[in-house]
Design a protein around this motif. Structure first.
Motif, PDB file in Angstrom:
ATOM      1  N   SER A 298      14.262 -10.125   0.408  1.00  0.00           N
ATOM      2  CA  SER A 298      13.990  -9.414  -0.835  1.00  0.00           C
ATOM      3  C   SER A 298      13.845 -10.614  -1.833  1.00  0.00           C
ATOM      4  O   SER A 298      12.880 -10.369  -2.702  1.00  0.00           O
ATOM      5  N   ARG A 299      14.706 -11.550  -1.772  1.00  0.00           N
ATOM      6  CA  ARG A 299      14.344 -12.722  -2.942  1.00  0.00           C
ATOM      7  C   ARG A 299      13.247 -13.457  -2.780  1.00  0.00           C
ATOM      8  O   ARG A 299      12.575 -13.498  -3.680  1.00  0.00           O
ATOM      9  N   ALA A 300      12.532 -13.585  -1.376  1.00  0.00           N
ATOM     10  CA  ALA A 300      11.593 -14.254  -1.350  1.00  0.00           C
ATOM     11  C   ALA A 300      10.308 -13.646  -2.064  1.00  0.00           C
ATOM     12  O   ALA A 300       9.342 -14.277  -2.754  1.00  0.00           O
ATOM     13  N   VAL A 301      10.293 -12.258  -2.204  1.00  0.00           N
ATOM     14  CA  VAL A 301       9.230 -11.490  -3.032  1.00  0.00           C
ATOM     15  C   VAL A 301       9.610 -11.549  -4.272  1.00  0.00           C
ATOM     16  O   VAL A 301       8.753 -11.618  -5.354  1.00  0.00           O
ATOM     17  N   GLU A 302      10.961 -11.261  -4.747  1.00  0.00           N
ATOM     18  CA  GLU A 302      11.122 -11.291  -6.069  1.00  0.00           C
ATOM     19  C   GLU A 302      10.799 -12.631  -6.859  1.00  0.00           C
ATOM     20  O   GLU A 302      10.312 -12.597  -7.980  1.00  0.00           O
ATOM     21  N   ASN A 303      11.210 -13.560  -6.290  1.00  0.00           N
ATOM     22  CA  ASN A 303      10.871 -14.982  -7.103  1.00  0.00           C
ATOM     23  C   ASN A 303       9.334 -15.563  -6.573  1.00  0.00           C
ATOM     24  O   ASN A 303       9.145 -16.584  -6.997  1.00  0.00           O
ATOM     25  N   GLY A 304       8.663 -14.485  -6.169  1.00  0.00           N
ATOM     26  CA  GLY A 304       7.281 -14.924  -6.169  1.00  0.00           C
ATOM     27  C   GLY A 304       6.751 -15.748  -4.969  1.00  0.00           C
ATOM     28  O   GLY A 304       5.536 -16.376  -5.007  1.00  0.00           O
ATOM     29  N   ASP A 305       7.658 -16.080  -4.187  1.00  0.00           N
ATOM     30  CA  ASP A 305       7.196 -17.005  -2.830  1.00  0.00           C
ATOM     31  C   ASP A 305       6.279 -16.253  -2.010  1.00  0.00           C
ATOM     32  O   ASP A 305       5.193 -16.678  -1.496  1.00  0.00           O
ATOM     33  N   ILE A 306       6.500 -14.807  -2.112  1.00  0.00           N
ATOM     34  CA  ILE A 306       5.239 -14.180  -1.336  1.00  0.00           C
ATOM     35  C   ILE A 306       5.017 -13.000  -2.285  1.00  0.00           C
ATOM     36  O   ILE A 306       5.854 -12.727  -3.198  1.00  0.00           O
ATOM     37  N   GLU A 307       3.640 -12.848  -2.255  1.00  0.00           N
ATOM     38  CA  GLU A 307       3.099 -11.965  -3.301  1.00  0.00           C
ATOM     39  C   GLU A 307       2.276 -10.796  -2.679  1.00  0.00           C
ATOM     40  O   GLU A 307       1.520 -11.029  -1.693  1.00  0.00           O
TER      41      GLU A 307
END
Length: 850
Positions: A298-307
């Motif tokens: 979840s965090r990876a998408v929240e912080n924009g690492d994955i878009e």
RNA sequence: GGGUGAAUAGCUCAGUUGGUAGAGCGCCGCCCUUACAAGGCGGAUGUCGGGGGUUCAAAUCCCUCUUCACCCACCA
């Protein structure tokens, strides 16, 4: 760049296909045995597994074929074992006896995601359960009468006044001779049914939870086929669940225990492959403990690492991650990665990369008999490792260092949970890297009626058939063969005949690709439209024919590669427009708006390059008196814009652009082996010439106005017409003077003449263009009534527009509040409209008086 | 039950930060003008699902309703 190609082994689907083949030839999977069966599957895979690759090749996908991978390859299988062992050792994989979704046809557990629930018509049966103390009965409501054989309690809501006195009492469970307690649990909704719920912990997920809370026995009444097992009362043993249902209702009725039966809509859970109703069933299965993995994911998408593109899919992703359940990864199948776990005679489990390692690690004597787990892993378990397993992991290969994390995953929204989410979880865990930076989520291709394509519906379109074409008979045969539900054949035949009465014509890959690009707007589903594809096929032809024209004009001629040349107005204009097109295409690609990119190409190639530039080039090239430098400049521009646009369009139309490019390249001084290795065009400010562009826009407006008169008056193109100009600025005069040949050629004029300031014009058909007035003398050309009708039409249109603008400008608040710029534009517009209207009214009077 | 998306020309779909509604196909005229009739030129076509609201100005922003599609969820 690496575009990784590969396929997964589609465990359940593949096993089903091969089993069906066996059935057809009178064999069975179990008769064959595990090893022989798997051999068969590999054989089938070799024969048919090339279909996807073939389709991709024919569609011109420029993947790296040398790195094609299959999830059952040794390397990937090794990665699967490694991941399993590591997760097990970290306590993130465990084995447990739980209720799972059991597919009684395929005899395997499936994950929550593989269960599809659909609303179906059913019944709600109300049964009387007699109280043990003889004081009467309570009534339970159920949609699954047969499960009553496994009831281990009746639950009521603790606050429910009606039943409070019953809590702690017992009831006589009919037909079984068992006595079960009445318990209180918040789970019960007093409003629903009778307010009493039969609790069947072994066959219902909710009841299981209730059973856990109240320490109720789990009474399994089913076999793996969902027939009644031998633990159940004698009369029902061996019966299919639905037969048993009928008999149980019948028997209860005979005992006077059926209170009522109501119609009831309910969600019926079915296996997404087998389509049979799945049963909650108590078995030993392997699970991934997903909560810790999901948190990072979840965090990876929240912080924009994955878009995600479009971004709104991120919400869907978060919602699922928030409520994620442990993932049941074991399947009772043969086709797949066998679980690397071994058991001794006591059932003690040992997990390891192979049997040798297991023995070493646990110090097991060589003569201790170990038996490997029979189950295989969910296909998605191996797919989840895709980005790194394909690059050689667990080895730290150069490819892994170079290509991981990857840039983009292109996928359909239907597998965001199955695949995307799990890739993110697994990759973050094992690589401490995201698997990809962006996820481009595209829509699904649906049929012309908006139905999802599926083999069982017979509405599948094979891209190869759109490329190569197919006769109606062949299409019918293809759609109705190998069907799981042969009774649908008639229906499929009918709809196929309706949509493709003459089969499918060959459209070629480029047209197919361009259609997809054009329809792929914002991640929405694509309703496939043959009309659109036909239009884009024509577009390919247009490009082809334009190239023929260009080649015809440059062959054997000087194209200004090393010689002197001069660029005329149309040349400077088309080069300006080319920069615009390059910019628009680049922007479309950058933002994954392939519809906008393809439209920019279409517009430029057809409506600017072909419709205008090629036409504007003709008068000069055909003019024997024109300067050589100008002609050279024209040829140079013709061929260079074409060559550039081929490169620009190449990712969209790979085949036709490559083919034309080879014919064109010598004329631009290129020698490359393939267009694929040429530079992609980038817009260059220095190549713009706004002044030239404005002049040509003016020329276009004049030509269009003249054509309008001609078209509306049905004047044949074979007949040249004289054009009179009046009013207009010095600039208008300059422009008409400098572009006379273009105007005459493209509007088919025999002359252009400016009226003297005081000259009375002849009776003419007229058309205002900004400050300028175009007139075509009517004598012998134009019909009086037709011209009146034409002018009246224009007048009506102007009246309407003027009313609109006047209304706006008459509104004080508009004048006060709108930006000065907008107000000024409206004022100018009004002035122009009124000028035009005035002229048209004058003309009307004049012509009416004839 | 929760959530998402959609509703624009006869059909399939665009419409970027609010500022004169667009394309392709289809339709109506005229035209075999030597790149292209799978083409050229010209033309017609829309209460932007309904109703409110914000704003000088709404297809676009807000609210609401209707219809459709999809996703998630354990109501017997």
């Amino acid at each position: 760049t690496l575009w990784q190609m590969g396929t997964d082994h589609a465990g359940i689907a593949t096993q089903m296909v091969v089993e069906r083949q066996l059935t057809a030839s009178g064999e069975t999977r179990t008769g064959l045995g595990r090893d022989a069966f798997i051999e068969r599957v590999w054989k089938w895979k070799e024969e048919s597994g090339g279909t996807i690759a073939k389709q991709l090749r024919r569609m011109g996908s420029s993947v790296d074929w040398s790195r094609e991978r299959f999830t059952m390859d040794p390397g990937l299988s090794n990665a699967v074992r490694e991941v399993f062992v590591q997760l097990f050792e970290e306590g993130l994989i465990y084995r447990g006896k739980r209720l799972v979704n059991w597919d009684p046809k395929l005899h395997t557990a499936i994950s929550d995601l593989e269960v599809v629930s659909e609303e179906e018509n059913g019944k709600l049966w109300h049964f009387r359960y007699p109280l043990t103390d003889g004081s009467g009965h309570l009534v339970v409501a159920t949609t699954r009468p047969e499960t009553m054989l496994g009831d281990s309690a009746v639950a009521v809501h603790p606050e429910d006044e009606r039943y409070r006195h019953l809590i702690g009492q017992t009831v006589q469970l009919p037909l079984t001779g068992r006595t079960i307690p009445v318990i209180a649990d918040d789970y019960v909704d007093p409003e629903f049914g009778s307010g009493c719920v039969k609790i069947t912990p072994a066959h219902d997920f909710n009841d299981y939870e209730v059973g856990q809370r109240h320490d109720l026995p789990l009474i399994n009444i089913f076999t793996i086929d969902a027939a009644i097992n031998d633990g159940a009362p004698e009369p029902y043993r061996g019966m299919d669940r639905y037969e048993a249902r009928e008999l149980i209702v019948h028997d209860l009725d005979a005992l006077g225990l059926v209170e009522k039966i109501e119609d009831h809509k309910l969600k019926v859970p079915r296996g997404d492959r087998s389509h049979v109703v799945v049963e909650p069933f108590l078995t030993d299965q392997w699970y991934v403990h997903t909560a810790p993995l999901a948190e990072n994911a979840s965090r990876a998408v929240e912080n924009g690492d994955i878009e995600f593109v479009p971004k709104n899919w991120e919400n869907t992703y978060f919602a699922w991650m928030r409520d994620i359940q442990d993932w049941c990864i074991s399947r009772q199948l043969w086709w797949g990665h066998r679980i690397p776990a071994w058991y001794d005679a006591e059932g003690q489990v040992y997990v390891g990369r192979d049997e040798t390692e297991v023995r070493e690690k646990h110090g097991l004597p060589a003569d201790l008999v170990l038996r490997q787990d029979e189950d295989v892993l969910d296909t998605w378990f191996s797919s989840a490792l895709w980005t790194f397993s394909t690059l050689g992991w667990p080895e730290e290969t150069p490819e892994l260092a170079r290509f991981h994390p990857t840039t983009v995953l292109v996928t359909g929204f239907d597998i965001i949970f199955f695949w995307v989410a799990r890739m993110i979880m697994m990759t973050l865990h094992f690589r401490k890297q995201v698997p990809f930076r962006q996820v481009y989520v595209h829509g699904l291709v649906r049929d012309a009626e908006g139905q999802k394509m599926s083999k069982s519906k017979g509405n599948v379109l094979d891209p190869l058939d759109l490329i190569d074409g197919i006769s109606l008979d062949d299409l019918l045969a293809k759609r109705t063969s190998n069907m799981m539900q042969p009774q649908l054949a008639k229906k499929i035949e009918k709809s196929t005949r309706k949509h493709f009465p003459e089969g499918i014509a060959p459209y070629g890959t480029d047209a197919l690709r361009f259609t997809f690009y054009s329809l792929a707007s914002t991640g929405r589903d694509i309703k496939f439209d043959m009309g659109r594809m036909e239009g884009y096929r024509n577009f390919c032809n247009k490009l082809w024919n334009a190239a023929r024209f260009v080649l015809m004009n440059v062959e054997g001629q000087d194209c200004g590669i090393e010689s002197a040349y001069e660029l005329g107005l149309p040349e400077r204009w088309i080069l300006t427009r080319l920069q615009d097109a390059e910019e628009a295409v680049a922007e479309g690609i950058r933002t994954y708006r392939f519809d906008l990119a393809s439209r920019a190409l279409y517009e430029f190639i057809w409506h600017e390059y072909c419709d205008w530039y090629l036409e504007l080039s003709k008068p000069l090239l055909n003019d024997a008196l024109a300067a050589d430098a100008l002609k050279t400049g024209t040829r140079r521009t013709l061929v260079r814009v074409l060559e550039t646009v081929l490169r620009l369009a190449h990712p969209f139309l790979p085949f036709i652009t490559e083919e034309i490019w080879h014919a064109v390249k010598p004329f631009v001084g290129k020698e490359g082996a393939t267009i694929m290795l040429e530079h992609y065009p980038l817009a260059d400010e220095g190549k713009r010439d706004p002044a030239a562009a404005a002049d040509v826009e003016w020329v276009r407006r004049i030509i269009i106005a003249a054509r309008n008169i001609r078209g509306e008056m049905d004047i044949s193109m074979a007949r040249k017409i004289p054009l009179l100009l009046r009013s207009g600025s010095e600039e208008d005069r300059r422009r008409s003077r400098e572009n006379e040949s273009f105007l005459c050629s493209l509007a088919r004029l025999d002359s252009i003449r400016w009226l003297e300031p005081d000259e009375e014009p002849p009776v003419s058909a007229s058309q205002p263009v900004e400050g300028l007035e175009l007139m075509v003398p009517m004598a012998g050309l134009i019909d009086r009534d037709a011209e009146i009708a034409r002018l009246e039409k224009q007048q009506a249109k102007l009246d309407k527009n003027i009313a609109g603008v006047r209304g706006k400008l008459g509104n004080e608040r508009f004048v006060e509040n709108a930006p000065a710029e907008v107000v000024a534009t409206e004022r100018e517009r009004l002035a122009e409209l009124e000028l035009h209207l005035g002229r048209i009214q004058l003309q009307l009077e004049k012509i009416r008086s004839l």
